[in-house]
Enzyme design. Structure first.
Site: not given
Length: 816
Positions: A12, A53, A427, A429, A431
């Site tokens: 319960t 739960t 590349n 990104c 950098e």
């Protein structure tokens, strides 16, 4: 109403039990501001018959996270609930968890499918007692809610779709995956990572210790050949790399232009656009490592290529579908000669690389000689005004945020790999600046140092120091620990160097390149957080000095660790003839004299004796995911906003900059009314009267900081960055004048990456459904001139552009 417990029993629902669990997890939190009973009440309202739960914990965590904008402690409570839930669902023992993953059997095929490599499993079993005893599970509770959820979603290993690892297990797995049977180094790396001093890059966290440990983030591919065989060989290589979770930069300068003659078939070429559509579909189809991230390719082109106009259209939202490839990213590899022709309003010749070969294979004076020779010989397919092509570049950037801008001559002139040949691209990104050829695919392994961790409280020893600081109010009692930064940088350098040897290479050309040149990429995250903790406005002289000092320290100690490695293991294979072998370091290439914080004379002497183990060392990357895990702002960027919304399963909620929330709460200023004002101001506090001016300066967003200062700071640290940096440009309402002056400013400053993304904001505000307008006082009316946003016609844009070229100082002063 009942819940289903973890062992399958039904029980319960007890409000008291939920409350007791939340109270237990609220240790050390402010009882005045963080109310676990209130969270429990909200959770009970969402309970349904048969809820597990585990699901109750998830709901409680999301509920607490949604209350974060009331007080920062709710974020801690949310994370504790989520971590506690995972701990209840997983085994405590690291070695037992590894055993479960090693003996994993696919439930569909019935075949053994180990998630752990054989050698890593053996090492862990042989050292199980020591490794198990070193793990400190309480450190899991130091993650904030969103950082932990990011780990849970993508990083922690799963068996049959269920997470079996804890964050501490993952970090120990990564440490063993890198160092293998060097257990002392394993434990050192584990503790530094679990105490949040640094993190390895996402592919390393995903794959270390697994049967195919592909630990590299970045791959740079050169088009093998201007032929069907060469193109499809390159395409296959990109697909195989993408499968293994690598982001890709690919240069296509050598592919013949539209209408060029094909001798083998007596036909004509369709140019680069149809080819790039095939690459586009490959990027969509092959995601990074089984659905973790979509494949990502950045395509690099030099502006003399005759298909450059079509190239600039590829990402636009309008136009014919067969002329678009919107899932690729685009970058220009710009020679100085092009920038000079734009500046001087000269003409620009477009060539086909099949008819005017070699332009991609040289730079500087050699490029200029060859280019002007081809012009004199009449080999151009088309001659245009340089400013007219520039106009198209800006149009594309305003519409799509791309192409990225990289300066070919700076990238080559200031590279320690210039002895290998001409570098043809960066590349995904922007950098990583490394040499590629048809037989060599450049690779880079990355890690980022978490700068806020190095902000220390004066007089507090390290072992009793709080793991996380917040806010700027105690800044007078804090300092930046450069000695610890030096120590961590050395460890990171050794780790990344080891990864080169233990890495699984998806393609042989990548292994060839990495073993020969051994480049690594050390970056940072949370620079803006470090400034805030020290009470420094981002654009203050103190912050600008700290920016230099941090990167000088990182470069110096990365070089020092690399030369110490070379003393034991020898220099990298292609060291002879490199600038460093001649005593030329990165500051020398920028004509900068370093400070006397570190002994550069001793370092130069060590390098002349031993050489270095790695050709390249420093590359501040975007850190998008890993900074979220550690709860830091991205890389070296300012905050883009002090407030933003997050969407989770239970709905959308508002998150406030934790430092600002901490300061305003401590000052007793944080109220629901202030929260509404912050939302209404799009996360800016500049116009919020209740907030003191010194805080307004510290918490200025990127939209309120002059981009000229951002570029200056990039150049200040540039002399300690031997690769490049992912420099985003933020412009509220970009126009052609501001953009032109900014690009020319970055070029003249000597940056390698002039611009990663152009980030802009819409001129019109979105409707803010979360604002309680009744709480807001009447705002002053907007000036009439701002109401009438007129469409600038092409002539006006061109006039602005030319004005900014002829009066760069005046134009920059107007706030780009």
């Amino acid at each position: 109403m009942y819940v289903v417990k973890r062992d399958g029993r039904q029980e319960t629902v007890h409000f008291d039990k939920i409350t007791a669990r939340l109270k237990k997890l609220s240790y050390g939190l402010s009882s005045d501001h963080c109310d676990p009973v209130l969270v429990a009440q909200k959770v009970c309202a969402g309970v349904y018959k048969g809820v597990t739960t585990s699901q109750l914990d998830e709901l409680a965590a999301e509920t607490a996270a949604a209350m974060t904008c009331n007080h920062p402690d709710y974020a801690s409570l949310a994370a504790r609930i989520a971590v506690s839930n995972l701990h209840k669902n997983t085994k405590k023992s690291f070695s037992e968890t590894i055993k479960d993953m090693f003996y994993h059997v696919n439930d569909r095929s019935g075949l053994k499918s180990p998630l752990i490599a054989d050698d890593v499993f053996e090492i862990i079993m042989q050292n199980a007692a020591r490794l198990d005893s070193e793990i400190i599970y309480d450190r899991d509770f130091e993650y904030d809610y969103f950082g932990f959820k990011t780990l849970e979603r993508s990083y922690l290993l799963k068996v049959q779709g269920t997470v079996v690892e804890r964050p501490q297990h993952m970090l120990m797995r990564v440490a063993v995956g890198i160092h293998k049977d060097d257990i002392d180094s394993v434990i050192q790396t584990y503790h530094l990572m679990s105490q949040r001093w640094f993190t390895h890059a996402s592919p390393t966290l995903f794959n270390a210790g697994t049967p195919r440990p592909q630990l590299s983030s970045c791959f740079l591919v050169c088009m093998k050949d201007d032929s069907i065989e060469g193109i499809y060989e390159t395409l296959k290589e990109c697909a195989v790399i993408s499968k293994s979770a690598g982001g890709i930069g690919v240069s296509v300068h050598n592919i013949r232009a539209t209408g060029s003659y094909i001798r083998g078939t007596n036909g004509t070429s369709n140019g680069i656009v149809p080819m790039l559509r095939v690459f586009n579909d490959t990027a969509r189809y092959v995601d990074q490592g089984g659905g973790k991230r979509k494949g990502a390719f950045a395509v690099y082109l030099e502006p003399w290529h005759a298909d450059v106009y079509e190239f600039l259209e590829l990402r636009k939202n309008h136009g014919k579908e067969e002329h678009r490839a919107r899932d690729l990213f685009y970058a220009l590899w710009l020679p100085d000669l092009f920038m000079e022709r734009v500046q001087n309003n000269g003409q620009w010749s477009l060539f086909c690389p099949n008819e005017a070969p070699g332009l991609a294979d040289c730079w500087g004076a050699e490029f200029e000689t060859l280019y002007t020779k081809y012009e004199r010989e009449g080999k151009a397919k088309k001659v245009v005004q340089a400013q007219q092509l520039w106009y198209e570049i800006l149009t594309s950037q305003v519409e799509t945020g791309t192409p990225y801008m990289l300066f070919k001559d700076s990238c080559n002139r200031k590279s320690n790999q210039q002895n290998l040949g001409t570098i043809k691209s960066s590349n995904l990104c922007t950098e990583i600046i490394e040499y590629t050829s048809p037989t060599e695919t450049a690779v880079c392994n990355l890690a980022s140092i978490a700068l806020p961790r190095f902000v220390r409280e004066k007089g507090v020893p390290l072992d009793s120091h709080p793991p996380k600081l917040a806010g700027s109010l105690d800044s007078k009692n804090r300092y930046f620990d450069f000695e610890k930064l030096a120590e961590v940088t050395a460890t990171v350098t050794v780790n990344l160097n080891k990864i080169i040897d233990v890495n699984y290479y998806p393609v042989e050309t990548a292994k060839t390149s990495n073993m020969r040149h051994r480049p690594i990429g050390i970056g940072v995250q949370g620079l803006a957080d470090a400034f805030i903790l020290l009470g420094m406005p981002f654009d203050s002289p103190e912050a600008q000095q700290l920016n230099k000092d941090i990167f000088e320290t990182i470069y110096y100690h990365a070089l020092k660790a690399s030369t110490e490695l070379a003393a034991r293991l020898g220099p990298y294979e292609t060291y002879a003839g490199s600038p460093v072998s001649k005593g030329i370091l990165q500051p020398d290439m920028w004509n900068v004299i370093p400070s006397d914080r570190w002994d550069w004379a001793v370092l130069r002497d060590m390098i002349s004796k031993n050489g270095v183990r790695n050709s390249l060392l420093v590359a501040p990357m975007p850190t998008a995911s890993t900074s979220q895990i550690l709860g830091n702002n991205e890389c070296f960027e300012p905050y883009t906003s002090n407030i933003y919304s997050r969407r989770v399963l239970s709905g959308e909620f508002v998150v406030v900059n934790k430092h600002l929330l901490h300061d305003l709460t401590d000052m007793g200023l944080w109220t629901p009314t202030l929260k509404n004002k912050l939302i209404n101001e799009n996360g800016s506090i500049v116009n919020v009267a209740e907030i003191p001016d010194d805080l307004k300066a510290i918490y200025r967003t990127v939209w309120e900081i002059k981009q000229r200062t951002v570029v200056d700071m990039a150049a200040d640290r540039g002399c300690y960055i031997d690769q490049s940096q992912s420099l985003n440009i933020h412009m509220d309402k970009p126009n052609f004048a501001k953009l032109t002056s900014l690009h020319f400013y970055t070029w003249k400053k000597g940056l390698k990456t002039g611009m990663y993304y152009l980030r802009s904001r819409a001129a019109a505000d979105a409707i803010k459904f979360t604002v309680d307008t009744a709480m807001l006082k009447e705002k002053p009316s907007v000036a009439e001139g701002d109401k009438e946003v007129e469409e600038e016609d092409n002539e006006t844009k061109l006039a602005q552009m030319v004005c900014s070229l002829t009066n760069p100082e005046e134009c920059l002063a107007c706030g780009s």
